[in-house]
Write an enzyme that holds these catalytic residues in place. Sequence first.
Site, PDB file in Angstrom:
ATOM      1  N   GLY A   1      55.180  35.594  28.242  1.00 44.16           N
ATOM      2  CA  GLY A   1      55.880  36.513  29.130  1.00 44.16           C
ATOM      3  C   GLY A   1      54.420  37.505  28.272  1.00 44.16           C
ATOM      4  O   GLY A   1      54.761  38.866  28.302  1.00 44.16           O
ATOM      5  N   SER A   2      53.430  37.036  28.046  1.00 44.74           N
ATOM      6  CA  SER A   2      52.307  38.130  27.460  1.00 44.74           C
ATOM      7  C   SER A   2      51.406  39.211  28.474  1.00 44.74           C
ATOM      8  O   SER A   2      51.350  40.596  28.868  1.00 44.74           O
ATOM      9  CB  SER A   2      51.161  37.467  26.890  1.00 44.74           C
ATOM     10  OG  SER A   2      50.142  36.572  27.913  1.00 44.74           O
TER      11      SER A   2
ATOM     12  N   GLU B   1      43.623  39.004  32.264  1.00 41.04           N
ATOM     13  CA  GLU B   1      44.404  38.901  33.253  1.00 41.04           C
ATOM     14  C   GLU B   1      45.623  40.463  32.706  1.00 41.04           C
ATOM     15  O   GLU B   1      45.721  41.270  33.285  1.00 41.04           O
ATOM     16  CB  GLU B   1      45.711  38.183  32.998  1.00 41.04           C
ATOM     17  CG  GLU B   1      45.166  36.915  33.343  1.00 41.04           C
ATOM     18  CD  GLU B   1      46.305  35.217  33.006  1.00 41.04           C
ATOM     19  OE1 GLU B   1      47.479  35.574  33.152  1.00 41.04           O
ATOM     20  OE2 GLU B   1      45.760  34.122  33.333  1.00 41.04           O
TER      21      GLU B   1
ATOM     22  N   ASP C   1      49.669  30.637  45.773  1.00 42.41           N
ATOM     23  CA  ASP C   1      48.942  32.203  45.688  1.00 42.41           C
ATOM     24  C   ASP C   1      47.484  31.897  47.026  1.00 42.41           C
ATOM     25  O   ASP C   1      46.360  31.921  47.039  1.00 42.41           O
ATOM     26  CB  ASP C   1      48.184  30.799  44.820  1.00 42.41           C
ATOM     27  CG  ASP C   1      48.500  30.538  44.047  1.00 42.41           C
ATOM     28  OD1 ASP C   1      47.726  28.890  43.420  1.00 42.41           O
ATOM     29  OD2 ASP C   1      49.164  31.277  42.586  1.00 42.41           O
TER      30      ASP C   1
ATOM     31  N   ILE D   1      58.420  31.404  45.484  1.00 37.21           N
ATOM     32  CA  ILE D   1      59.475  32.311  46.115  1.00 37.21           C
ATOM     33  C   ILE D   1      60.427  32.243  47.287  1.00 37.21           C
ATOM     34  O   ILE D   1      58.986  32.164  48.606  1.00 37.21           O
ATOM     35  CB  ILE D   1      59.187  34.239  45.955  1.00 37.21           C
ATOM     36  CG1 ILE D   1      57.960  33.877  44.122  1.00 37.21           C
ATOM     37  CG2 ILE D   1      59.889  34.891  46.249  1.00 37.21           C
ATOM     38  CD1 ILE D   1      59.787  34.432  43.078  1.00 37.21           C
TER      39      ILE D   1
ATOM     40  N   HIS E   1      47.506  35.070  39.311  1.00 35.37           N
ATOM     41  CA  HIS E   1      46.500  33.204  39.035  1.00 35.37           C
ATOM     42  C   HIS E   1      45.241  33.426  38.306  1.00 35.37           C
ATOM     43  O   HIS E   1      44.365  34.465  38.043  1.00 35.37           O
ATOM     44  CB  HIS E   1      46.150  33.344  40.385  1.00 35.37           C
ATOM     45  CG  HIS E   1      46.024  31.614  40.540  1.00 35.37           C
ATOM     46  ND1 HIS E   1      47.022  30.693  40.252  1.00 35.37           N
ATOM     47  CD2 HIS E   1      45.228  31.264  40.592  1.00 35.37           C
ATOM     48  CE1 HIS E   1      46.088  29.430  40.327  1.00 35.37           C
ATOM     49  NE2 HIS E   1      44.706  29.735  40.483  1.00 35.37           N
TER      50      HIS E   1
ATOM     51  N   LEU F   1      56.604  29.942  37.439  1.00 38.82           N
ATOM     52  CA  LEU F   1      56.274  29.206  38.099  1.00 38.82           C
ATOM     53  C   LEU F   1      56.022  28.689  39.359  1.00 38.82           C
ATOM     54  O   LEU F   1      56.375  27.482  40.066  1.00 38.82           O
ATOM     55  CB  LEU F   1      56.264  28.406  36.974  1.00 38.82           C
ATOM     56  CG  LEU F   1      55.218  28.002  35.811  1.00 38.82           C
ATOM     57  CD1 LEU F   1      55.338  27.005  34.521  1.00 38.82           C
ATOM     58  CD2 LEU F   1      53.658  28.272  36.537  1.00 38.82           C
ATOM     59  N   LYS F   2      58.004  29.149  39.493  1.00 35.07           N
ATOM     60  CA  LYS F   2      58.233  28.935  41.767  1.00 35.07           C
ATOM     61  C   LYS F   2      58.067  29.089  42.095  1.00 35.07           C
ATOM     62  O   LYS F   2      57.623  30.187  42.122  1.00 35.07           O
ATOM     63  CB  LYS F   2      60.551  29.197  40.261  1.00 35.07           C
ATOM     64  CG  LYS F   2      61.022  27.826  39.625  1.00 35.07           C
ATOM     65  CD  LYS F   2      61.253  26.752  39.915  1.00 35.07           C
ATOM     66  CE  LYS F   2      61.942  25.450  39.450  1.00 35.07           C
ATOM     67  NZ  LYS F   2      60.990  25.241  37.828  1.00 35.07           N
TER      68      LYS F   2
HETATM   69  C1  GRF Z   1      48.993  33.431  32.150  1.00 37.53           C
HETATM   70  O1  GRF Z   1      48.103  32.013  32.581  1.00 37.53           O
HETATM   71  C2  GRF Z   1      49.249  33.127  34.245  1.00 37.53           C
HETATM   72  O2  GRF Z   1      47.749  33.407  34.895  1.00 37.53           O
HETATM   73  C3  GRF Z   1      49.710  32.615  34.420  1.00 37.53           C
HETATM   74  O3  GRF Z   1      51.185  32.644  33.503  1.00 37.53           O
HETATM   75  C4  GRF Z   1      50.683  32.098  32.339  1.00 37.53           C
HETATM   76  C5  GRF Z   1      51.339  32.423  31.752  1.00 37.53           C
HETATM   77  O4  GRF Z   1      51.254  33.858  31.608  1.00 37.53           O
HETATM   78  N1  GRF Z   1      50.504  32.986  36.043  1.00 37.53           N
HETATM   79  P1  GRF Z   1      51.947  35.204  30.341  1.00 37.53           P
HETATM   80  O5  GRF Z   1      51.130  35.231  29.173  1.00 37.53           O
HETATM   81  O6  GRF Z   1      53.342  34.326  30.443  1.00 37.53           O
HETATM   82  O7  GRF Z   1      52.092  35.864  31.191  1.00 37.53           O
END
Ligand code: GRF
Length: 206
Positions: A12-13, A179, A150, A93, A109, A90-91
């Site tokens: 969740g960064s 990002e 994507d 939609i 992405h 990752l799923k």
């Molecule tokens: C990131 O590399 C992003 O590009 C992809 O998921 C990864 C982890 O993102 N969509 P986060 O740290 O969980 O926001």
Amino acid sequence: MKHIAVFASGQGSNFRSIYQHVTETKLAAEFSLLVSDRKHPGAADFAYEQGIPFLYLNHKAFSSTEEYAERLIKELQKLQVDWIILAGYLKLIPADVVKAFRHRIMNIHPALLPSFGGPGMYGHHVHEAVIASGVKITGATVHIVDEEYDTGPIVIQQTAPVSFEDTPETIAQRVLKIEHEIYPQAVAWAIQDKIKVHGRRVEILT
Ligand code: GRF
């Protein structure tokens, strides 16, 4: 006041950096829901800290994708969600959700789409492909989500150099920093209704 739902499967960064930016710049938005396909993603800890409701939805618990989509749409419409922000989700939609929120779902992405995107291209798989291809730049892309992985219209991109010494990990770190710069910017534009989609192209209204 715009209502935002975040979808996350991981740490969740991106969720944190978007939340921080929106809060610090006092944009007219609130985070109404975190949705995940995982029971305890790192993102859920952050949501709990901020008092944001968390919804764990396992699509396997539904008899069909349509039923899963129906439940998701109901939850989102109940909270009058305006934008869905995929942040490390990752799923795919479901098409019914894409239709119900046409041009109001964004994703990040970790490469310069349309290169290095599509099914299976996530996380280290992306950076391994970047290294193997010999390209000298990579980067990150925020795009509008459509029915495929994507492939939606691009909102913003930023590049990063690739050196011969790079590993997937060093590239991942460099790209993640990008990002955290471009996604908050894209979400700020969304909150301010500045994103205008013209077919494959996106105009940012000034
Ligand atoms: C990131 O590399 C992003 O590009 C992809 O998921 C990864 C982890 O993102 N969509 P986060 O740290 O969980 O926001």
